[in-house]
Each structure stands twice: as structure tokens, then as C-alpha cells.
Design a protein around this motif. Structure first.
Motif, PDB file in Angstrom:
ATOM      1  N   THR A  13      21.717  36.411  52.526  1.00  0.00           N
ATOM      2  CA  THR A  13      21.943  35.082  51.889  1.00  0.00           C
ATOM      3  C   THR A  13      20.442  34.324  51.954  1.00  0.00           C
ATOM      4  O   THR A  13      20.235  33.778  50.885  1.00  0.00           O
ATOM      5  CB  THR A  13      22.713  34.369  52.826  1.00  0.00           C
ATOM      6  OG1 THR A  13      24.148  35.208  52.598  1.00  0.00           O
ATOM      7  CG2 THR A  13      23.000  32.886  52.219  1.00  0.00           C
ATOM      8  N   ASN A  14      19.811  34.453  52.941  1.00  0.00           N
ATOM      9  CA  ASN A  14      18.574  33.603  53.223  1.00  0.00           C
ATOM     10  C   ASN A  14      17.436  34.212  52.270  1.00  0.00           C
ATOM     11  O   ASN A  14      16.735  33.336  51.458  1.00  0.00           O
ATOM     12  CB  ASN A  14      17.947  33.671  54.742  1.00  0.00           C
ATOM     13  CG  ASN A  14      18.640  32.918  55.479  1.00  0.00           C
ATOM     14  OD1 ASN A  14      18.962  31.636  55.108  1.00  0.00           O
ATOM     15  ND2 ASN A  14      18.850  33.096  56.726  1.00  0.00           N
TER      16      ASN A  14
ATOM     17  N   THR B  65      18.831  33.546  48.120  1.00  0.00           N
ATOM     18  CA  THR B  65      19.157  32.314  47.629  1.00  0.00           C
ATOM     19  C   THR B  65      17.805  31.755  47.355  1.00  0.00           C
ATOM     20  O   THR B  65      17.868  30.806  46.435  1.00  0.00           O
ATOM     21  CB  THR B  65      19.658  31.392  48.606  1.00  0.00           C
ATOM     22  OG1 THR B  65      19.350  31.518  49.960  1.00  0.00           O
ATOM     23  CG2 THR B  65      21.394  31.721  48.889  1.00  0.00           C
ATOM     24  N   LYS B  66      16.771  32.358  47.472  1.00  0.00           N
ATOM     25  CA  LYS B  66      15.429  31.903  47.034  1.00  0.00           C
ATOM     26  C   LYS B  66      15.325  32.208  45.455  1.00  0.00           C
ATOM     27  O   LYS B  66      14.481  31.541  44.799  1.00  0.00           O
ATOM     28  CB  LYS B  66      14.154  32.377  47.698  1.00  0.00           C
ATOM     29  CG  LYS B  66      14.007  31.940  49.274  1.00  0.00           C
ATOM     30  CD  LYS B  66      13.171  32.545  50.111  1.00  0.00           C
ATOM     31  CE  LYS B  66      12.927  32.113  51.274  1.00  0.00           C
ATOM     32  NZ  LYS B  66      14.073  32.394  52.127  1.00  0.00           N
TER      33      LYS B  66
ATOM     34  N   GLY C 131      26.882  31.758  49.730  1.00  0.00           N
ATOM     35  CA  GLY C 131      26.074  33.010  50.541  1.00  0.00           C
ATOM     36  C   GLY C 131      26.534  34.323  49.862  1.00  0.00           C
ATOM     37  O   GLY C 131      27.625  34.381  49.300  1.00  0.00           O
TER      38      GLY C 131
ATOM     39  N   ARG D 184      16.502  28.579  39.216  1.00  0.00           N
ATOM     40  CA  ARG D 184      17.352  29.441  39.558  1.00  0.00           C
ATOM     41  C   ARG D 184      18.162  30.326  38.463  1.00  0.00           C
ATOM     42  O   ARG D 184      18.761  31.302  38.581  1.00  0.00           O
ATOM     43  CB  ARG D 184      18.079  29.106  40.772  1.00  0.00           C
ATOM     44  CG  ARG D 184      17.663  29.179  42.080  1.00  0.00           C
ATOM     45  CD  ARG D 184      18.089  28.137  43.044  1.00  0.00           C
ATOM     46  NE  ARG D 184      17.939  26.821  42.633  1.00  0.00           N
ATOM     47  CZ  ARG D 184      16.748  26.122  42.593  1.00  0.00           C
ATOM     48  NH1 ARG D 184      15.754  26.501  42.948  1.00  0.00           N
ATOM     49  NH2 ARG D 184      16.589  24.726  42.291  1.00  0.00           N
TER      50      ARG D 184
ATOM     51  N   ALA E  74      17.872  21.234  52.326  1.00  0.00           N
ATOM     52  CA  ALA E  74      17.798  22.194  51.444  1.00  0.00           C
ATOM     53  C   ALA E  74      18.163  23.378  52.606  1.00  0.00           C
ATOM     54  O   ALA E  74      18.428  24.384  52.315  1.00  0.00           O
ATOM     55  CB  ALA E  74      16.399  22.387  50.724  1.00  0.00           C
ATOM     56  N   TYR E  75      17.289  23.123  53.697  1.00  0.00           N
ATOM     57  CA  TYR E  75      17.292  24.173  54.735  1.00  0.00           C
ATOM     58  C   TYR E  75      18.925  24.002  55.260  1.00  0.00           C
ATOM     59  O   TYR E  75      19.447  25.583  55.462  1.00  0.00           O
ATOM     60  CB  TYR E  75      16.594  23.492  56.000  1.00  0.00           C
ATOM     61  CG  TYR E  75      16.858  24.411  57.304  1.00  0.00           C
ATOM     62  CD1 TYR E  75      16.280  25.694  57.548  1.00  0.00           C
ATOM     63  CD2 TYR E  75      17.757  23.760  58.256  1.00  0.00           C
ATOM     64  CE1 TYR E  75      16.506  26.251  58.733  1.00  0.00           C
ATOM     65  CE2 TYR E  75      17.841  24.366  59.479  1.00  0.00           C
ATOM     66  CZ  TYR E  75      17.193  25.824  59.758  1.00  0.00           C
ATOM     67  OH  TYR E  75      17.521  26.563  60.815  1.00  0.00           O
TER      68      TYR E  75
ATOM     69  N   HIS F 196      21.808  23.471  53.522  1.00  0.00           N
ATOM     70  CA  HIS F 196      22.533  23.969  52.340  1.00  0.00           C
ATOM     71  C   HIS F 196      22.169  25.442  52.236  1.00  0.00           C
ATOM     72  O   HIS F 196      23.079  26.323  51.867  1.00  0.00           O
ATOM     73  CB  HIS F 196      22.344  23.160  51.174  1.00  0.00           C
ATOM     74  CG  HIS F 196      22.762  21.698  51.216  1.00  0.00           C
ATOM     75  ND1 HIS F 196      22.494  21.071  50.168  1.00  0.00           N
ATOM     76  CD2 HIS F 196      23.249  21.059  52.275  1.00  0.00           C
ATOM     77  CE1 HIS F 196      23.005  19.559  50.470  1.00  0.00           C
ATOM     78  NE2 HIS F 196      23.439  19.656  51.699  1.00  0.00           N
ATOM     79  N   ASN F 197      21.014  26.021  52.436  1.00  0.00           N
ATOM     80  CA  ASN F 197      20.755  27.438  52.411  1.00  0.00           C
ATOM     81  C   ASN F 197      21.754  28.049  53.483  1.00  0.00           C
ATOM     82  O   ASN F 197      21.893  29.467  53.201  1.00  0.00           O
ATOM     83  CB  ASN F 197      19.296  27.497  52.840  1.00  0.00           C
ATOM     84  CG  ASN F 197      18.965  29.004  52.171  1.00  0.00           C
ATOM     85  OD1 ASN F 197      19.459  29.466  51.379  1.00  0.00           O
ATOM     86  ND2 ASN F 197      18.137  29.718  53.146  1.00  0.00           N
TER      87      ASN F 197
ATOM     88  N   GLU G 259      17.522  22.047  46.366  1.00  0.00           N
ATOM     89  CA  GLU G 259      16.370  22.666  45.779  1.00  0.00           C
ATOM     90  C   GLU G 259      15.863  21.967  44.434  1.00  0.00           C
ATOM     91  O   GLU G 259      14.606  21.894  44.018  1.00  0.00           O
ATOM     92  CB  GLU G 259      16.546  24.001  45.618  1.00  0.00           C
ATOM     93  CG  GLU G 259      16.713  24.576  47.034  1.00  0.00           C
ATOM     94  CD  GLU G 259      16.622  25.984  47.019  1.00  0.00           C
ATOM     95  OE1 GLU G 259      16.607  26.623  45.808  1.00  0.00           O
ATOM     96  OE2 GLU G 259      16.731  26.710  47.901  1.00  0.00           O
TER      97      GLU G 259
END
Length: 573
Positions: free
Chosen positions: A85-86, A89-90, A97, A192, A422-423, A425-426, A561
Motif C-alpha cells: 500500500t505504501n 499509492t505513490k 489500500g 495519479r 497526506a501521511y 490518509h496514506n 496529495e
């Protein structure tokens, strides 16, 4: 407005409290998200590591990522999906996720042991159906085998999608080819979903329910390059393989009316005249406030701490709430100050899960713009939380003194807030109570140099639409009031309200006579304005960002983001 600087006051209605508790449960797999910060170096990888390529479900434009999978690196299958997921998602959109993994044949994978060395797999979000498609095949991205069947690490490249400079978050209107009056639709383009021309066409196709092959501007010009979607035009005609005629670019009245309704500026509120400053007190039907505070804890200057906290000396009270007080404390060895939150369990009957949830999230999050939990001690009657102390107090007090801020200062504060969001929500965590009282600031020469997000009493993981009515009226998003289901973007709405306040000194949505029903009507209709008296010196870019953060439709509202990608935020750099 009641202040809650790290205190126990909460915005939850009694009618919806049981629903909130079930929504607020945090999945135990979330704790593994931090493992990626402790990855073993490439030199310490064992021979048992499997080299696996993961694709994004149905996304033929994404080349996938290759990661080594070894038992000593991942304690569970959930920790693997958390890291995926981490990473993903970038580059791709995964609102909930990674929730499941499939083989290329569509067989669901349920454990790390099921993954085969050198094979490819597809990751899916919550509720997604596995899609068979021709995923990108780029040989240069595949690991090379040697005769001894080991991989050469230096030949492995994890692909990184870098969007062209022209791409920025932008809402566009598309008109679907067909019988007039044609259907008009809106879509948010960002890094995205718009990294190349093919991705834009794919996004248009999904929204229009049409295999889009050709796009034209409002003047009939054929759109063939990506930068054209981010230039002056923001209305486009979309076609499949049909031919376009000159008459297609002539709009009927209903079509023009629909487009103009999208383009209109925020409407005037109830009546004209000066707007009120920041409200002194929030009227809040979603709050079930209790009269009693913890007088003993707040007044006892000889408070005895449990043994694990003996290294701290306790000072004055700096915050209070319905079932907790916050006192200044100091490490007697280092003289460093902290905020000591003392929660009286006797006041929390029926709310234990909410307190446990707050602590669980604080244990997991580590970010420079989020208040840190230093340590905790649980006793029979009390819960003690030692937290980071930010000396400048909360943003509410700062706004009260300054009234409004320069764009430089506002940009810095919003940058810090949105970076924290953003952190979160990620990690699929929604805060649900973004307001100035929960934002702690550090000052230098009467200027804000640092902002940190605190008070996670209402925060929870988003695995499905939430319906609990909670928050603070001035900052509550319309989808919460409509009870239509909400997610991460309610935090962006609240941040948009705060940005508006920072630049002019009063909220965008108010009731002149403090009628809460009228306030909610304003929020649900999106009625706010930018009167010249207060906004003539504010840049168009700042107003544009506010409008995109205060979009009524969550699908069109900027994500955290997207806000970070907006050019106005570069002022803070």
C-alpha cells in the motif's frame, strides 16, 4: 468556541456513539506499516528472499514494482499488503489500500508461502474484482538470473512514475458524444491518473462509460498532447470511434447552463453586509457535553504519579475536557517539558474503546507535523499519556491574536497540516476533527514556524464509508451532514475552511444569528464568497485552491496529495 488543546472533549452524538465505536476500530495489521522504515539493506538479504513483481489491478499503464519477499522481513501477510500500500499509492490510486493479491490467473493468494519466486501477481483494493488485462511487460525491469539461480541485485530497478511538469490537479468538464442535450460530467485530473495521454483517455472512459478515443476542445480543436488538458481549456468533448462534425461543437441551452453552473464562483450567503469574525463559541448539536470537569486532577498541585512516571515533575494545567486534563510536566533529568494527559477512567464508562483507539493510533504514527506520544502508563483508575509539548499553544489562540495571516504564513501552516494529512490518509486513517484547537503551533518572533496536528480521539481507519455524525460544525464536511457516507476527504474540507479563515479572519460558512440549522444549510449548499473588502489582496491561486478544497462533491474535491501538488503551496518552500 470551546478549546481542546490535547484535552478529552469530543465531538460525538450519543445517538451515533455505538456506530462510532465500531467505525473507530483499528485493524491490527496496521501496526506493521512502520516496518518499511526498518528494511534490511541489500547486502543482508538472504538467499531465501523471493523476487516478486506486483501489478495494479486493471492498470495496463503501470509497470509494477519488484520487491524481495522473505519471512524475516514480513511477520504476516498483512504486513506485506501494508508495505505494498505504501509503495503503490505513490504511483496509483488505491483509496482503501491493498486488500487482496491474485495470481495472474486470478487465484487469490492468502499467505506469503503461496507466493512463488520470480512470478507476477496483481493487487486489488477493497471490493475490487480481479481484472484480466495485458499488464506492461518491460524486460529491463525484470531481475536477471545467473547460472546459480541467484538474482543480481544491481540489475533490479523499481520503476518510478514521474509525471510531466505540466500535470497539476485540475477539475475538467467533459461532454459525452450523443443525442443533444448531451451528458456533462466532471473529473479531477492529477498526477495519479494523468501521467500520460493514455491514462487521461482511460480516466475519461471510466467516467463517461465510453471507450474514449478522441477528444476535442470547446472550439473543436483536436486534443493530441497531454499539456493541452492543463492549458486554458477546461471543457472537452469525448468520442469513441465516431466522426465529429462542426455542429457537435455548438452547445444547446441546457448544455451551456450545466457548464456555467460548474464555473460559477461561490454564491453569496444569506444577506449582505460584514461577515462575523471567528466565533467565540461553537454551537454543536453533535456534541454531548458533560458539565463536570476533573477538578481534583486540575487543582491538585501535589499530584502523585505512578512509579513509571516518577522521573517527571508535574506543573500547571494547560488543558481540560470532559474526562481528562492536560498538565505541563518536566523530565527532572533533562529539564525537557512535555504535556501530560491524565484520563479518569471513571468518566469514560462506555467510551473505553474510543480512548483505546486514540492511543493505538498515536502509537502507530510518526511524522514531523504530528504530535508524538512519548510514553504511556495505565493504572486501575487512570491512564497517563506523556506527549510532545508545543510551546506556542493552539492555532485558535494564534488566530484570535493575529486575526488573519499573510499568504506566506498561511501557506506554511497549510503545508504542514496537509503533509500530516497526506501521511495519515496514506495509512487510510481519517482524523475527523480538524480544527484550529487541535493544531499546535510553535512561534518565533510572533511568526508561526511549525504546526503540528494533535488530538486523535475521533480518528479511525477507513475501510468502508463511514456514517457517524461527528466533528465541529464550522469545519464539518457536507457529506457528514447529508449522512451519505464519507471518507478521507472530510479532512481536506476542514483544512480548506481553516485556509479560508487564515487568509481573511472569519469562516466561509456562518449563520449571522448563530442558527445552527442555517449554518448547516450553507454548508450543504456550498454558499460562501470572496468579498473584495477582505479578499482583494489575496492571490487568485489561493482562492482557486480553497475552491478545490471546498468542493461539495468528494469525488471532485482535492485529495491531500493534490493540495500538496498545487502551485500555491510552493510559497512555503
Amino acid at each position: 468556541m470551546s478549546k481542546n488543546n490535547l484535552n478529552g472533549s469530543r465531538s460525538v452524538s450519543s445517538n451515533s456513539f455505538n456506530s462510532f465505536l465500531s467505525d473507530g476500530e483499528i485493524d491490527s495489521g496496521l501496526e506493521d506499516l512502520s516496518i518499511k522504515n526498518h528494511r534490511p539493506s541489500s547486502t543482508s538479504r538472504t538467499n531465501k528472499a523471493k523476487r516478486i513483481r506486483f501489478y495494479h489491478n486493471g492498470n495496463k499503464f503501470f509497470n509494477g514494482v519488484v520487491i524481495p519477499v522473505a519471512p524475516e522481513r514480513y511477520r504476516s501477510f498483512d504486513s506485506l499488503t501494508a508495505e505494498l500500500t505504501n509503495i503503490l499509492t505513490k504511483s496509483v490510486t488505491l483509496p482503501s489500500g491493498v486488500r487482496s493479491v491474485y495470481s495472474m490467473e486470478g487465484k487469490k493468494v492468502c499467505s506469503i508461502d503461496d507466493l512463488e519466486d520470480g512470478k507476477e501477481y496483481v493487487v486489488c483494493g477493497k471490493g475490487e474484482v480481479f481484472k484480466r488485462t495485458e499488464y506492461s511487460k518491460t524486460d529491463t525491469l525484470r531481475p536477471k538470473r545467473l547460472s546459480n539461480s541467484k538474482f543480481t541485485v544491481q540489475n533490479i530497478n523499481v520503476p518510478k512514475i514521474i509525471s510531466p511538469d505540466c500535470v497539476r490537479p485540475r477539475i475538467v468538464t467533459i461532454i459525452r458524444n450523443g443525442i443533444k442535450p448531451r451528458k456533462t460530467l466532471r473529473l479531477l485530473l492529477n498526477k495519479r491518473n494523468s501521467s500520460n495521454m493514455e491514462q487521461v483517455l482511460s480516466a475519461f472512459s471510466e467516467v463517461a462509460q465510453l471507450a474514449v478515443r478522441k477528444v476535442f476542445s470547446l472550439s473543436g480543436q483536436s486534443i493530441t498532447d497531454l499539456p493541452q488538458f492543463f492549458a486554458t481549456d477546461d471543457v472537452f468533448f469525448v468520442y469513441g470511434n465516431e466522426k465529429a462534425s462542426q455542429g457537435d461543437f455548438e452547445l444547446e441551452f441546457e448544455e451551456s447552463k450545466a457548464i456555467q453552473s460548474y464555473k460559477k464562483t461561490p454564491g453569496l450567503r444569506n444577506g449582505a453586509g460584514p461577515k462575523p469574525k471567528m466565533p467565540k463559541k461553537e454551537l454543536n448539536r453533535t456534541y454531548e457535553s458533560e458539565e463536570s470537569l476533573l477538578k481534583k486532577l486540575s487543582e491538585d498541585n501535589n499530584l502523585v504519579l505512578p512509579l513509571p512516571l516518577k522521573k517527571y515533575s508535574v506543573g500547571r494545567m494547560i488543558g481540560d475536557g470532559n474526562f481528562a486534563v492536560v498538565r505541563l510536566c518536566k523530565d527532572v533529568t533533562t529539564n525537557k517539558e512535555y504535556a501530560l494527559k491524565i484520563i479518569d477512567k471513571s468518566k469514560c464508562k462506555g467510551k473505553e474503546d474510543m480512548i483505546e483507539n486514540e492511543v493505538k493510533i498515536l502509537r502507530k504514527v510518526h511524522h514531523p507535523y504530528i504530535m508524538s506520544l512519548i510514553e504511556e502508563t495505565d493504572t486501575k483508575n487512570m491512564l497517563y499519556l506523556v506527549c510532545e509539548y508545543v510551546k506556542g499553544g493552539d492555532l485558535f489562540d494564534t488566530i484570535t491574536v493575529a486575526q488573519k495571516f499573510s499568504e506566506d504564513q498561511a501557506s506554511l501552516m497549510i503545508n504542514h497540516l496537509i503533509s500530516a494529512l497526506a501521511y495519515l490518509h496514506n495509512l487510510n486513517i481519517v482524523h475527523r476533527d480538524i480544527k484550529p484547537e487541535n493544531l499546535l503551533v510553535e512561534l518565533e518572533d510572533n511568526q508561526v514556524k511549525l504546526l503540528k496536528l494533535g488530538d486523535f480521539g475521533l480518528a479511525c481507519e477507513v475501510t468502508k464509508p463511514l456514517y457517524t455524525v461527528c466533528g465541529t460544525p464550522t469545519y464539518v464536511a457536507p457529506e457528514i451532514l447529508a449522512e451519505s457516507g464519507y471518507g478521507l476527504k472530510i479532512d481536506v474540507w476542514a483544512a480548506g475552511v481553516i485556509l479560508y479563515i487564515l487568509l481573511c479572519g472569519y469562516p466561509p460558512f456562518v449563520s449571522q444569528d448563530n442558527d445552527q440549522e442555517k449554518l448547516f444549510d450553507c454548508i450543504l449548499s456550498g454558499q460562501y464568497d470572496f468579498p473584495d473588502e477582505y479578499w482583494q489582496d489575496v492571490s487568485p491561486l489561493a482562492k482557486e485552491l480553497i475552491q478545490n478544497m471546498l468542493q461539495l462533491d468528494p469525488e471532485l474535491r482535492f485529495s491531500a496529495e493534490d493540495v500538496l501538488d498545487h502551485p500555491w503551496l510552493q510559497i512555503a518552500d
